[in-house]
Design an enzyme around this catalytic site. Structure first.
Site, PDB file in Angstrom:
ATOM      1  N   THR A 157     185.509  64.344 -25.371  1.00 25.88           N
ATOM      2  CA  THR A 157     185.203  65.552 -26.324  1.00 25.88           C
ATOM      3  C   THR A 157     185.629  65.482 -27.493  1.00 25.88           C
ATOM      4  OG1 THR A 157     185.465  66.959 -24.272  1.00 25.88           O
ATOM      5  CG2 THR A 157     185.797  68.132 -26.266  1.00 25.88           C
ATOM      6  N   VAL A 158     187.096  65.009 -27.679  1.00 24.30           N
ATOM      7  CA  VAL A 158     187.595  64.869 -28.974  1.00 24.30           C
ATOM      8  C   VAL A 158     186.937  63.763 -29.815  1.00 24.30           C
ATOM      9  CG1 VAL A 158     189.575  64.749 -30.601  1.00 24.30           C
ATOM     10  CG2 VAL A 158     189.700  66.154 -28.141  1.00 24.30           C
ATOM     11  N   LYS A 175     203.258  70.856 -25.616  1.00 26.82           N
ATOM     12  CA  LYS A 175     203.163  71.229 -27.140  1.00 26.82           C
ATOM     13  C   LYS A 175     204.466  71.925 -27.584  1.00 26.82           C
ATOM     14  CE  LYS A 175     198.297  71.658 -26.534  1.00 26.82           C
ATOM     15  NZ  LYS A 175     196.948  72.449 -26.076  1.00 26.82           N
ATOM     16  N   GLY A 223     184.794  72.115 -22.707  1.00 29.91           N
ATOM     17  CA  GLY A 223     185.390  70.954 -23.276  1.00 29.91           C
ATOM     18  C   GLY A 223     186.969  71.550 -23.613  1.00 29.91           C
ATOM     19  N   GLY A 257     188.814  72.173 -28.335  1.00 29.46           N
ATOM     20  CA  GLY A 257     187.519  71.915 -28.502  1.00 29.46           C
ATOM     21  C   GLY A 257     187.159  70.747 -29.440  1.00 29.46           C
ATOM     22  N   ASP A 285     200.695  71.985 -20.282  1.00 31.08           N
ATOM     23  CA  ASP A 285     200.264  71.666 -21.507  1.00 31.08           C
ATOM     24  C   ASP A 285     200.772  72.325 -22.719  1.00 31.08           C
ATOM     25  OD1 ASP A 285     197.683  70.235 -23.028  1.00 31.08           O
ATOM     26  OD2 ASP A 285     197.809  72.651 -23.644  1.00 31.08           O
ATOM     27  N   GLU A 287     192.008  70.130 -19.925  1.00 32.40           N
ATOM     28  CA  GLU A 287     192.484  68.710 -19.819  1.00 32.40           C
ATOM     29  C   GLU A 287     191.494  68.362 -18.560  1.00 32.40           C
ATOM     30  OE1 GLU A 287     194.590  67.082 -21.665  1.00 32.40           O
ATOM     31  OE2 GLU A 287     194.037  69.009 -22.720  1.00 32.40           O
ATOM     32  N   GLU A 344     198.712  65.042 -35.510  1.00 33.59           N
ATOM     33  CA  GLU A 344     198.230  66.746 -35.989  1.00 33.59           C
ATOM     34  C   GLU A 344     197.560  67.133 -34.612  1.00 33.59           C
ATOM     35  OE1 GLU A 344     199.183  68.702 -38.932  1.00 33.59           O
ATOM     36  OE2 GLU A 344     198.731  69.673 -37.201  1.00 33.59           O
ATOM     37  N   VAL A 388     198.710  69.245 -31.339  1.00 26.83           N
ATOM     38  CA  VAL A 388     199.240  70.483 -30.826  1.00 26.83           C
ATOM     39  C   VAL A 388     198.244  71.402 -31.615  1.00 26.83           C
ATOM     40  CG1 VAL A 388     201.157  72.128 -31.235  1.00 26.83           C
ATOM     41  CG2 VAL A 388     201.809  69.989 -30.863  1.00 26.83           C
TER      42      VAL A 388
HETATM   43  P1  NAP Z   1     188.027  63.158 -22.416  1.00 32.05           P
HETATM   44  O1  NAP Z   1     186.746  64.138 -22.790  1.00 32.05           O
HETATM   45  O2  NAP Z   1     188.157  62.951 -20.897  1.00 32.05           O
HETATM   46  O3  NAP Z   1     187.533  61.780 -22.956  1.00 32.05           O
HETATM   47  C1  NAP Z   1     188.405  60.684 -22.673  1.00 32.05           C
HETATM   48  C2  NAP Z   1     187.621  59.584 -23.276  1.00 32.05           C
HETATM   49  O4  NAP Z   1     188.588  58.381 -23.002  1.00 32.05           O
HETATM   50  C3  NAP Z   1     186.263  59.204 -22.559  1.00 32.05           C
HETATM   51  O5  NAP Z   1     185.414  58.896 -23.622  1.00 32.05           O
HETATM   52  C4  NAP Z   1     186.590  58.090 -21.556  1.00 32.05           C
HETATM   53  O6  NAP Z   1     185.353  57.469 -21.372  1.00 32.05           O
HETATM   54  C5  NAP Z   1     187.593  57.403 -22.169  1.00 32.05           C
HETATM   55  N1  NAP Z   1     188.696  56.859 -21.113  1.00 32.05           N
HETATM   56  C6  NAP Z   1     189.359  57.435 -20.245  1.00 32.05           C
HETATM   57  N2  NAP Z   1     190.183  56.432 -19.683  1.00 32.05           N
HETATM   58  C7  NAP Z   1     189.728  55.319 -20.030  1.00 32.05           C
HETATM   59  C8  NAP Z   1     190.089  54.052 -19.907  1.00 32.05           C
HETATM   60  N3  NAP Z   1     190.966  53.926 -18.754  1.00 32.05           N
HETATM   61  N4  NAP Z   1     189.423  53.057 -20.391  1.00 32.05           N
HETATM   62  C9  NAP Z   1     188.727  53.192 -21.265  1.00 32.05           C
HETATM   63  N5  NAP Z   1     188.442  54.339 -21.861  1.00 32.05           N
HETATM   64  C10 NAP Z   1     188.835  55.246 -20.991  1.00 32.05           C
HETATM   65  O7  NAP Z   1     189.418  63.855 -23.084  1.00 32.05           O
HETATM   66  P2  NAP Z   1     189.340  64.680 -24.445  1.00 32.05           P
HETATM   67  O8  NAP Z   1     189.337  66.061 -24.107  1.00 32.05           O
HETATM   68  O9  NAP Z   1     188.383  63.806 -25.457  1.00 32.05           O
HETATM   69  O10 NAP Z   1     190.745  64.463 -24.670  1.00 32.05           O
HETATM   70  C11 NAP Z   1     191.377  63.329 -25.265  1.00 32.05           C
HETATM   71  C12 NAP Z   1     192.791  63.544 -25.613  1.00 32.05           C
HETATM   72  O11 NAP Z   1     192.941  64.500 -26.576  1.00 32.05           O
HETATM   73  C13 NAP Z   1     193.787  63.766 -24.642  1.00 32.05           C
HETATM   74  O12 NAP Z   1     194.931  63.537 -25.005  1.00 32.05           O
HETATM   75  C14 NAP Z   1     193.669  65.254 -24.622  1.00 32.05           C
HETATM   76  O13 NAP Z   1     194.929  65.818 -24.387  1.00 32.05           O
HETATM   77  C15 NAP Z   1     193.687  65.455 -26.421  1.00 32.05           C
HETATM   78  N6  NAP Z   1     193.196  66.766 -26.874  1.00 32.05           N
HETATM   79  C16 NAP Z   1     192.064  67.417 -26.379  1.00 32.05           C
HETATM   80  C17 NAP Z   1     191.636  68.534 -26.833  1.00 32.05           C
HETATM   81  C18 NAP Z   1     190.218  69.127 -26.344  1.00 32.05           C
HETATM   82  O14 NAP Z   1     190.010  70.256 -26.702  1.00 32.05           O
HETATM   83  N7  NAP Z   1     189.789  68.680 -25.415  1.00 32.05           N
HETATM   84  C19 NAP Z   1     192.047  68.979 -28.149  1.00 32.05           C
HETATM   85  C20 NAP Z   1     193.179  68.365 -28.695  1.00 32.05           C
HETATM   86  C21 NAP Z   1     193.979  67.368 -28.028  1.00 32.05           C
HETATM   87  P3  NAP Z   1     184.016  57.793 -20.584  1.00 32.05           P
HETATM   88  O15 NAP Z   1     183.568  58.545 -21.689  1.00 32.05           O
HETATM   89  O16 NAP Z   1     183.338  56.622 -20.456  1.00 32.05           O
HETATM   90  O17 NAP Z   1     184.385  58.528 -19.186  1.00 32.05           O
HETATM   91  N1  HSE Z   2     193.709  71.461 -23.005  1.00 31.48           N
HETATM   92  C1  HSE Z   2     194.018  71.809 -24.361  1.00 31.48           C
HETATM   93  C2  HSE Z   2     194.215  73.295 -24.468  1.00 31.48           C
HETATM   94  C3  HSE Z   2     193.379  71.253 -25.230  1.00 31.48           C
HETATM   95  O1  HSE Z   2     193.240  74.064 -23.766  1.00 31.48           O
HETATM   96  O2  HSE Z   2     194.638  73.685 -25.165  1.00 31.48           O
HETATM   97  C4  HSE Z   2     193.840  71.133 -26.602  1.00 31.48           C
HETATM   98  O3  HSE Z   2     195.136  70.788 -26.665  1.00 31.48           O
END
Ligand code: NAP
Ligand code: HSE
Length: 423
Positions: free
Chosen positions: A16-17, A206, A188, A303, A202, A191, A130, A133
């Site tokens: 997603t990110v 934060k 998206g 998102g 979560d 978590e 940044e 959180v």
């Molecule tokens: P996600 O959609 O699950 O993406 C994770 C990515 O990492 C995917 O591309 C996955 O590969 C890859 N990956 C996972 N395990 C791996 C491994 N062992 N080796 C190599 N690649 C691996 O997660 P996300 O939502 O983008 O979140 C990423 C981080 O940002 C997390 O720490 C989350 O807490 C944080 N975050 C998320 C958001 C949000 O809104 N989603 C907001 C702020 C912060 P594949 O694509 O091939 O599966």
């Molecule tokens: N899963 C987290 C949330 C993503 O819903 O706030 C952003 O950190």
């Protein structure tokens, strides 16, 4: 003409990110170059599954070998894999190679953020987080720099976009909890393990990160008292509506008696409260400083693109040499608990509606006055008889004792829910 600095990015994770980062670079690269003098490009991108379709991502950049990203002549490593391992080893390898790191990984930062900052300091490289959180809201920067002249007294906010989205959809569109959660996952926001969102962990992670910045020291693990929203049902949201309130998952840190009180819990907020109008995946943080008074930061807290926006701000700052190497920080902070006095909404599942008598009598025995109480009959399969009541303001510790006795008496036949009402 001002010179342009190239910044080559090694991206770990393209979910997603990560995809948001690729999309923003594709979309805004020339605008970013014009405004900041930094020209962003991607060297390699680590993923797990090379065959997944990823729109806008050049497939030649993809690899499933971490070293291809970490040791590929890039200027900054961006960790967007999430979770503890292998994310932690990736970050440590990058820092040990003297590569600046940007991460959105609050789980890891809450566990050992100061350890990572100290490692970055020891290797004399910048470390940006940044996006960890409140996604798009620049709250980390605000605490590190904009508000540095203040002694911070408290931080109160909505720090989890998924929970806020669920509670908004339950209130405004009358969705059941599970349906609203599925929507949040599809968008998206959640978590990989959504229990982290709905059980409040979560938001607790934060809150710990913000508090360590605001109060300048390390807090113990598990120092946050956490209650999530997983037990909130449509009937609770409806009860809140009848009281002129909404339910929100609120995180709060307050300096008190030489320690920091840290809590995440659902609250009933009157609709006029500044946090009540925060809808959907938006987050808000109310910071109280001794010089500025109260400041409210608000915006999209989850998102793809809002999170990518925060990641790019760290990258550009590092590439423009505006991000200092972190200072080593070793001060330990202690936590404290405050026995809060609130009126509370309490719901018990009961075998018979007549159980209302035992419940109100036990509350009275502990000196807890009940403003109103009602028993509702199960009408459809899957429903249970319930007792719902509002107490008058009472101390939490006393209510807990009464609830413990009610549970021990065997009167409720399931978990109760207790939510404070903010006046
Ligand atoms: P996600 O959609 O699950 O993406 C994770 C990515 O990492 C995917 O591309 C996955 O590969 C890859 N990956 C996972 N395990 C791996 C491994 N062992 N080796 C190599 N690649 C691996 O997660 P996300 O939502 O983008 O979140 C990423 C981080 O940002 C997390 O720490 C989350 O807490 C944080 N975050 C998320 C958001 C949000 O809104 N989603 C907001 C702020 C912060 P594949 O694509 O091939 O599966
Ligand atoms: N899963 C987290 C949330 C993503 O819903 O706030 C952003 O950190």
């Amino acid at each position: 003409m001002p010179s342009v600095r190239e910044c080559k990015i090694g991206l770990l994770g393209c979910g997603t990110v990560g995809q948001g980062v690729v999309e923003l670079i594709n979309r805004n690269r020339s605008a970013i170059r014009e405004r900041s003098g930094v020209d962003l490009s991607l060297t390699r991108i680590l993923v797990r599954d090379m065959s997944k379709p990823r729109s806008g991502v050049e497939s030649r950049l993809l690899t499933n070998e971490p070293e291809q990203v970490i040791r590929n002549g890039c200027d900054v490593i961006v960790e967007l894999v999430g979770g503890l391992e292998p994310a932690r080893s990736f970050i440590e390898r990058a820092l040990n190679n003297r590569k600046p790191v940007v991460t959105a990984n609050k789980a890891l930062l809450a566990l050992d953020g100061l350890g990572l900052l100290n490692r970055a300091a020891a290797n004399r490289v910048p470390f940006g987080f940044e996006a960890s959180v409140c996604a798009g809201i620049p709250i980390v920067r605000a605490l590190q720099r904009g508000l540095v002249g203040n002694t911070i007294q408290s931080i109160t906010g909505i720090l989890n976009g998924t929970s806020n989205y669920i509670l908004t959809r339950m209130d405004e569109s009358h969705l059941e909890f599970d349906e609203a959660l599925r929507e949040a996952q599809a968008k998206g926001f959640a978590e990989a393990d959504p229990a982290l969102d709905i059980e409040g962990h979560d938001a607790a992670q934060k809150l710990k990160i913000l508090s360590e910045l605001a109060f300048a020291g390390s807090l113990p693990p598990n120092g946050v008292r956490v209650q999530g929203i997983q037990d909130i049902a449509q009937s609770d949201v409806e009860a809140a509506r009848k009281l002129g309130s909404v339910i929100r998952l609120v995180a709060a840190a307050e300096a008190q008696n030489g320690g920091i009180s840290l809590r995440v819990q659902p609250l009933l907020l009157p609709r006029a409260h500044p946090l009540a109008s925060v809808r959907n995946e938006n987050n808000a943080v109310l910071v109280k400083g001794d010089a500025v008074g109260e400041m409210l930061f608000q915006g999209k807290g989850a998102g793809s693109l809002p999170s990518a926006s925060a990641v790019l701000s760290d990258i550009v700052e590092i590439a423009s040499n505006r991000r200092a190497v972190p200072r080593t920080l070793r001060r330990a902070l202690s936590t404290t608990e405050i026995d809060l006095e609130y009126a509370r909404y309490v719901r018990f599942p009961v075998p018979e509606p007549s159980a209302i008598g035992t419940i109100t009598t036990t509350l009275a025995k502990y000196g807890i006055a009940v403003a109103r109480a009602a028993a509702t009959w199960a009408r459809r399969p899957g429903e249970r008889h319930e007792v719902k009541l509002m107490t008058l303001p009472c101390k939490e510790a006393r209510l807990k004792l009464a609830l413990r006795e009610i549970v021990a008496s065997g009167t409720p036949n399931g978990n109760y829910l207790a939510v404070p009402l903010v006046a």
